[in-house]
Motif scaffolding. Sequence first.
Motif, short mmCIF file in Angstrom:
data_model
loop_
_atom_site.label_atom_id
_atom_site.label_comp_id
_atom_site.label_asym_id
_atom_site.label_seq_id
_atom_site.Cartn_x
_atom_site.Cartn_y
_atom_site.Cartn_z
N ARG A 137 0.78 -1.13 -0.01
CA ARG A 137 0.05 0.17 -0.15
C ARG A 137 0.81 1.27 0.10
NH1 ARG A 137 -2.45 -0.98 4.18
NH2 ARG A 137 -1.35 0.24 5.74
N VAL A 138 1.70 1.30 0.84
CA VAL A 138 2.69 2.50 1.05
C VAL A 138 3.44 2.60 -0.38
CG1 VAL A 138 4.93 3.45 1.83
CG2 VAL A 138 3.15 2.40 3.22
N LEU A 139 3.91 1.67 -1.02
CA LEU A 139 4.80 1.88 -2.26
C LEU A 139 3.95 2.08 -3.25
CD1 LEU A 139 7.39 -0.78 -1.08
CD2 LEU A 139 7.77 1.58 -1.43
N LEU A 140 2.61 1.61 -3.40
CA LEU A 140 1.96 1.91 -4.73
C LEU A 140 1.43 3.27 -4.42
CD1 LEU A 140 0.31 0.91 -7.18
CD2 LEU A 140 -1.62 0.59 -5.52
N ASP A 141 1.12 3.63 -3.22
CA ASP A 141 0.59 5.09 -3.18
C ASP A 141 1.73 6.27 -3.52
OD1 ASP A 141 -1.84 4.37 -2.25
OD2 ASP A 141 -1.59 4.52 -0.28
N ALA A 142 2.97 5.74 -3.04
CA ALA A 142 4.21 6.65 -3.39
C ALA A 142 4.41 6.77 -4.87
CB ALA A 142 5.33 6.07 -2.65
N LEU A 143 3.91 5.88 -5.87
CA LEU A 143 4.03 5.85 -7.11
C LEU A 143 2.99 6.84 -7.63
CD1 LEU A 143 4.46 2.26 -7.99
CD2 LEU A 143 6.02 3.85 -8.47
N ARG A 144 2.06 7.22 -6.76
CA ARG A 144 0.84 8.46 -7.19
C ARG A 144 0.47 8.21 -8.54
NH1 ARG A 144 4.03 10.30 -3.33
NH2 ARG A 144 3.41 12.05 -1.91
N PRO A 145 -0.41 6.85 -8.82
CA PRO A 145 -0.86 6.85 -10.09
C PRO A 145 -1.64 7.98 -10.53
CG PRO A 145 -1.07 4.95 -8.89
CD PRO A 145 -0.67 5.94 -7.59
N ALA A 146 -1.58 8.45 -11.74
CA ALA A 146 -2.22 9.69 -12.24
C ALA A 146 -3.39 9.35 -12.83
CB ALA A 146 -1.18 10.42 -13.02
N ALA A 147 -4.29 10.23 -13.01
CA ALA A 147 -5.64 10.18 -13.84
C ALA A 147 -5.11 9.93 -15.29
CB ALA A 147 -6.53 11.44 -13.65
N GLY A 148 -5.82 8.97 -15.72
CA GLY A 148 -5.59 8.42 -16.96
C GLY A 148 -4.58 7.52 -17.20
N SER A 149 -3.95 7.19 -16.21
CA SER A 149 -2.65 6.36 -16.33
C SER A 149 -3.29 4.72 -16.09
CB SER A 149 -1.50 6.40 -15.22
OG SER A 149 -2.23 6.25 -13.98
N ARG A 150 -2.50 3.92 -16.17
CA ARG A 150 -2.97 2.48 -16.20
C ARG A 150 -2.27 1.49 -15.12
NH1 ARG A 150 -2.34 -0.24 -21.84
NH2 ARG A 150 -0.36 0.08 -21.21
N ILE A 151 -2.98 0.70 -14.38
CA ILE A 151 -2.70 -0.45 -13.74
C ILE A 151 -2.82 -1.74 -14.31
CG2 ILE A 151 -2.43 -1.57 -11.46
CD1 ILE A 151 -2.89 1.24 -10.07
N ILE A 152 -1.84 -2.58 -14.59
CA ILE A 152 -2.10 -3.86 -15.08
C ILE A 152 -1.64 -4.87 -13.89
CG2 ILE A 152 -1.59 -5.86 -16.71
CD1 ILE A 152 -0.67 -3.72 -18.71
N ALA A 153 -2.73 -5.58 -13.41
CA ALA A 153 -2.51 -6.58 -12.45
C ALA A 153 -2.65 -7.94 -12.83
CB ALA A 153 -3.52 -6.33 -11.09
N SER A 154 -1.98 -8.92 -12.02
CA SER A 154 -2.02 -10.34 -12.57
C SER A 154 -3.35 -10.93 -11.85
CB SER A 154 -0.94 -11.09 -11.94
OG SER A 154 -0.83 -10.91 -10.45
N ARG A 155 -3.89 -11.82 -12.28
CA ARG A 155 -5.10 -12.47 -11.84
C ARG A 155 -5.03 -13.16 -10.48
NH1 ARG A 155 -9.93 -12.84 -13.64
NH2 ARG A 155 -10.43 -12.12 -15.74
N SER A 156 -3.45 -13.28 -10.23
CA SER A 156 -3.08 -14.11 -8.87
C SER A 156 -3.03 -13.18 -7.90
CB SER A 156 -1.82 -14.82 -9.22
OG SER A 156 -0.91 -14.12 -9.98
N THR A 157 -3.68 -11.77 -7.87
CA THR A 157 -3.53 -10.76 -6.94
C THR A 157 -4.20 -11.16 -5.69
OG1 THR A 157 -2.96 -9.12 -8.67
CG2 THR A 157 -3.67 -8.20 -6.52
N TYR A 158 -3.25 -10.99 -4.54
CA TYR A 158 -3.92 -11.31 -3.41
C TYR A 158 -5.17 -10.36 -2.92
CZ TYR A 158 -4.46 -12.22 1.76
OH TYR A 158 -5.17 -12.55 2.85
N VAL A 159 -6.30 -10.65 -2.16
CA VAL A 159 -7.38 -9.82 -1.54
C VAL A 159 -7.10 -8.39 -1.23
CG1 VAL A 159 -7.51 -11.09 0.46
CG2 VAL A 159 -9.41 -9.52 -0.42
N SER A 160 -6.33 -8.24 -0.36
CA SER A 160 -5.78 -6.92 0.40
C SER A 160 -5.08 -5.81 -0.74
CB SER A 160 -4.77 -7.17 1.63
OG SER A 160 -5.47 -8.08 2.32
N HIS A 161 -4.34 -6.43 -1.68
CA HIS A 161 -3.87 -5.70 -2.67
C HIS A 161 -4.74 -5.35 -3.50
CE1 HIS A 161 -0.81 -3.57 -4.91
NE2 HIS A 161 -0.43 -4.54 -5.81
N ALA A 162 -5.62 -6.18 -3.96
CA ALA A 162 -6.72 -6.01 -5.21
C ALA A 162 -7.57 -5.14 -4.67
CB ALA A 162 -7.42 -7.44 -5.32
#
Length: 418
Positions: free
Chosen positions: A109-134
């Motif tokens: 959570r801390v590190l994703l937030d530090a990346l500061r995803p901007a409006a219009g950008s994209r996150i690609i996640a694996s289907r194997s992602t754990y619930v808390s991160h998802a």
Amino acid sequence: MTSVPAADAAQKEAVLPRIGSAIDVALERERTLGAHASHHFNAAGAALPTAAVVSAVVDHLRLEEQMGGYEAAAQVKDDIEAVYGSAARLLGSDADEIALFDSASTGLRVLLDALRPAAGSRIIASRSTYVSHALHLMTVRDEHDVELVLAPTDAHRRVDLDALDALLADGRPTILTIAHVPTSSGLVEPVAEIGHLARRYGAVYLLDATQSVGHLGIDVAEIGCHVLVTTGRKFLRAPRGTALAYVERRTAAALAPTAPDVRGSQWLAEGEWDVATSARRFETWESSVAGRLGLGVALEEASRRGIAETAGWLTSTGGLLRESLREIPGVVIADPADSRSAIVTFLVEGLPSAHAAALLAERQVRVVSVPATHGQWDLGDRAIASVVRASPHVYNDESDLAALIDGVAHIAREGARR
């Protein structure tokens, strides 16, 4: 100490040939008190720690009792500093690229937030992602107008590399977040190949390695990730409430925490502060010093045992379990056909997975039930309500394996009668 019933010797010889000798299982059992209390197959949840890990924690708590928390921490300052070096050696990084957390979920959570995803950008996640991160990813999607895309998968439900290549080729700013090994199956993602694509197209690559550090060989340079997060309590055999992250030096320098803390920041003037140049900029002041000392012991034990040797032993044992379980009528393996991990998931026909796990617990066999609520993009997508998960570690011997196989065969017969 709880006594463990002897497994059926004939079945043991029939279905459980001797495990390879790269790991001294007898020594690991001698160092692990809990190995004699039950047949413990929950390394993917919280593995059994060694006596040395427990002693490091308890001894420091006694020191805090005598001296006070701050004073005790000052006395073990060098030992805490050494934890960063131990983690770095295990991952193939430098100590200044390591940050310590209380959990992998916090680190992600801390590190994703530090990346500061901007409006219009994209996150690609694996289907194997754990619930808390998802759940965090979906919150970022909804609150920051970020597109969230599930990475296409191949016939084995791994990330489809060709399809990912095509996705990334459009050049959009992308955060790529992948779970190396999921909580819900024995799948192993092709993380180095994914890293090659991330570097080619300039995506920021965040790797959830909670189920792989201490389990499989990890070299962050070979994988090519910018960020890696893992927990202490699973295959590393460290205390609960411990976790660590690798943040590539250049990546760390380009990011700042969304909630700066006195641990990694210095308040210089009324409206001015500075952050540490190392990955510690993402840490918080408060932590379990005792837990981190235990983490340090566990990291050193993992290195001394040998990660290549441990990985070979664990994956071989996982394969042996799959083969043996597959032979039991009424048992269905839920892992991809060519899984190479120590996480083994299965279904027992006629028995809900939680009930199957409870019946095995009555026989002193410790497994867990993983529900679809912990992995909707995986289990939910496969229309599987839950699976039984067994995950061995180096303290499991042939009697443990025989007890698991015998126990599953027994409850499968009960399921068939329903």
